[in-house]
Design a protein around this motif. Structure first.
Motif, PDB file in Angstrom:
ATOM      1  N   GLY A 162       0.811  -1.205   0.000  1.00  0.00           N
ATOM      2  CA  GLY A 162       0.000   0.000   0.000  1.00  0.00           C
ATOM      3  C   GLY A 162       0.843   1.253   0.000  1.00  0.00           C
ATOM      4  N   GLU A 163       0.181   2.367   0.195  1.00  0.00           N
ATOM      5  CA  GLU A 163       0.840   3.681   0.155  1.00  0.00           C
ATOM      6  C   GLU A 163       0.967   4.251   1.567  1.00  0.00           C
ATOM      7  N   PRO A 164       2.181   4.617   1.980  1.00  0.00           N
ATOM      8  CA  PRO A 164       2.352   5.226   3.308  1.00  0.00           C
ATOM      9  C   PRO A 164       1.588   6.554   3.392  1.00  0.00           C
ATOM     10  N   GLY A 173     -10.181   1.549   7.185  1.00  0.00           N
ATOM     11  CA  GLY A 173      -9.572   0.579   6.288  1.00  0.00           C
ATOM     12  C   GLY A 173      -8.071   0.697   6.209  1.00  0.00           C
ATOM     13  N   ASP A 174      -7.497   1.814   6.686  1.00  0.00           N
ATOM     14  CA  ASP A 174      -6.044   1.981   6.667  1.00  0.00           C
ATOM     15  C   ASP A 174      -5.394   1.072   7.713  1.00  0.00           C
ATOM     16  N   ILE A 227       4.508   3.186  14.425  1.00  0.00           N
ATOM     17  CA  ILE A 227       5.632   3.297  13.487  1.00  0.00           C
ATOM     18  C   ILE A 227       5.190   3.943  12.179  1.00  0.00           C
ATOM     19  N   ARG A 228       4.130   3.387  11.565  1.00  0.00           N
ATOM     20  CA  ARG A 228       3.678   3.954  10.304  1.00  0.00           C
ATOM     21  C   ARG A 228       2.233   3.559  10.019  1.00  0.00           C
ATOM     22  N   ALA A 229       1.645   4.290   9.052  1.00  0.00           N
ATOM     23  CA  ALA A 229       0.292   3.983   8.583  1.00  0.00           C
ATOM     24  C   ALA A 229       0.353   3.764   7.075  1.00  0.00           C
ATOM     25  N   VAL A 230      -0.440   2.821   6.598  1.00  0.00           N
ATOM     26  CA  VAL A 230      -0.438   2.455   5.178  1.00  0.00           C
ATOM     27  C   VAL A 230      -1.871   2.326   4.690  1.00  0.00           C
ATOM     28  N   ARG A 231      -2.130   2.891   3.521  1.00  0.00           N
ATOM     29  CA  ARG A 231      -3.444   2.717   2.884  1.00  0.00           C
ATOM     30  C   ARG A 231      -3.349   1.501   1.961  1.00  0.00           C
ATOM     31  N   PRO A 232      -4.108   0.425   2.228  1.00  0.00           N
ATOM     32  CA  PRO A 232      -3.980  -0.808   1.448  1.00  0.00           C
ATOM     33  C   PRO A 232      -4.283  -0.598  -0.032  1.00  0.00           C
TER      34      PRO A 232
END
Length: 234
Positions: A162-164, A173-174, A227-232
């Protein structure tokens, strides 16, 4: 023929009753009546509204009390606190019920979040992928699979799928990724955002101590390990 049948019955049953005292006979007849009553009840045990349910389904129905139409569903929120006293550390778990915040997810993500919430209460099991026990990345994989979407199995693979995004950009959904300790850069845990509104951000995950549960992202415990978030990638 009827007379012969009655004669055979007397030959079989008669000696058995003859060997019993009146007290024994009474106990025998009472036991037989109870057995017949129990068998009759057992046939209706898993019947509800004219439909047959398995033992697992009946247990789930008993755990989920019916609620009147128009009343919001209730979500269990579990919090674990540790208090240090002179006699040592005391750990307590508090369970509160509150209306579920529905969020604003649409399409496939709304189905995925609903699937994830259906696993609430499942205990944590490292490497587990069933309702008997599952880990954090399995919760996400199963929730997406139930919606017909294949995603990677491990949390590290999911972090690259996904996109950070920034925490200020979070949507339902993230994916949220955490470390084992404050400030750690190594991903050991993952959860999925379920609600973003004026009250804050909620996410669902398989907690090692509480199982599948929904918590606030704004708690110090999670913010310090984020640590981080990602959009699937859908």
């Amino acid at each position: 023929m009827q007379g012969e049948k009655t004669k055979v019955q007397r030959m079989i049953v008669g000696p058995q009753l003859a060997r019993r005292t009146p007290a024994h006979t009474a106990v025998y007849l009472l036991s037989l009546a109870l057995l017949l009553l129990a068998s009759g009840c057992a046939q209706k045990l898993n019947q509800r509204n004219g439909r047959y349910y398995s033992a697992r389904d009946m247990a789930r129905l008993k755990r989920t009390p019916s609620r009147p139409a128009g009343h919001p569903a209730l979500t269990k929120t579990k919090e674990k606190t540790t208090t240090t006293t002179s006699s040592g550390a005391i750990t307590t778990k508090t369970v509160t019920r509150r209306p579920t915040r529905m969020g604003n997810a649409t399409g496939a993500l709304a189905s995925v979040i609903e699937n994830a919430r259906a696993y609430q209460g499942v205990p944590y099991l490292f490497g587990g992928t069933t309702r008997l026990g599952m880990d954090c990345s399995a919760l996400l994989q199963l929730s997406f699979a139930d919606a017909g979407i294949d995603i990677p199995r491990s949390s590290n693979e999911q972090a690259a799928w996904g996109e950070p995004i920034k925490p200020t950009q979070l949507k339902p959904g993230d994916f949220l990724f955490f470390g084992a300790s404050p400030g750690s850069p190594i991903i050991t845990h993952v959860g999925m955002v379920t609600v973003v509104d004026a009250e804050g951000v909620e996410f669902i995950h398989a907690s090692t101590s509480l199982g599948v549960t929904e918590n606030s992202f704004e708690l110090d415990y999670y913010l310090s390990r984020f640590i981080r978030a990602v959009r699937p990638r859908l």
